[in-house]
Design a protein around this motif. Sequence first.
Motif, short mmCIF file in Angstrom:
data_model
loop_
_atom_site.label_atom_id
_atom_site.label_comp_id
_atom_site.label_asym_id
_atom_site.label_seq_id
_atom_site.Cartn_x
_atom_site.Cartn_y
_atom_site.Cartn_z
N PRO A 105 0.83 -1.21 0.00
CA PRO A 105 0.00 0.00 0.00
C PRO A 105 0.86 1.26 0.00
CG PRO A 105 -0.57 -1.45 1.84
CD PRO A 105 0.63 -2.02 1.17
N GLU A 106 0.43 2.22 -0.79
CA GLU A 106 1.09 3.52 -0.82
C GLU A 106 0.15 4.53 -0.18
OE1 GLU A 106 2.13 4.53 -4.82
OE2 GLU A 106 3.00 2.56 -5.20
N VAL A 107 0.71 5.46 0.58
CA VAL A 107 -0.10 6.47 1.24
C VAL A 107 -0.48 7.54 0.23
CG1 VAL A 107 -0.15 8.24 3.03
CG2 VAL A 107 1.01 6.06 3.46
N VAL A 108 -1.77 7.82 0.16
CA VAL A 108 -2.27 8.94 -0.65
C VAL A 108 -2.79 9.96 0.34
CG1 VAL A 108 -3.97 9.63 -2.37
CG2 VAL A 108 -2.94 7.34 -2.48
N HIS A 109 -2.22 11.15 0.32
CA HIS A 109 -2.56 12.15 1.33
C HIS A 109 -3.96 12.67 1.11
CE1 HIS A 109 1.44 12.19 2.96
NE2 HIS A 109 1.91 12.20 1.71
N HIS B 43 -5.35 9.96 5.94
CA HIS B 43 -4.57 9.36 4.87
C HIS B 43 -5.36 8.22 4.24
CE1 HIS B 43 -0.97 11.54 5.94
NE2 HIS B 43 -1.15 11.19 7.20
N ASP B 44 -5.34 8.15 2.95
CA ASP B 44 -5.92 7.02 2.22
C ASP B 44 -4.77 6.17 1.72
OD1 ASP B 44 -8.63 7.72 2.49
OD2 ASP B 44 -8.49 9.10 0.79
N TYR B 45 -5.05 4.93 1.47
CA TYR B 45 -4.04 4.01 0.98
C TYR B 45 -4.47 3.45 -0.38
CZ TYR B 45 -2.30 4.31 5.69
OH TYR B 45 -1.81 4.78 6.88
N HIS B 46 -3.50 3.26 -1.23
CA HIS B 46 -3.75 2.76 -2.57
C HIS B 46 -2.73 1.67 -2.88
CE1 HIS B 46 -4.57 2.72 -6.86
NE2 HIS B 46 -3.28 2.85 -7.08
#
Length: 127
Positions: free
Chosen positions: A39-43, A49-52
Amino acid sequence: MFIKAICFTTLLAVAAAQYGHGYGEAHSSQHFIKHDGHPEVVHGHHGHHDYHTHPHYQFDYKVEDHHTGDIKSQHEDRDGDVVKGVYSLHQPDGSERTVHYHGDHHTGFHADVKFGTHHIVPHHHHY
């Protein structure tokens, strides 16, 4: 109530045995592999924080029941926003429909549909 449940179960077993007698077996299978990355953090907003993750999967399935004529299969592969696949099914008229498809963010969805015919041999049952 217990006697009713036993009678119902027995009735189902007899019906299933009669229905399947002499027709062979039906087969089905399925397979799914998921390859998502880390997962990558999407601010987001206000400290949220959302994760993608990069979506990546493969799946396939197959059903083959010659008694009912339900014969079909599918394979699909997704890597990010690119989806590719093929599915095939036998139609009631005896023809086989095969669809190769792909889709992505840039070109949209595309499908190539082909029909093939099979020689149908009637199968008669004597009762």
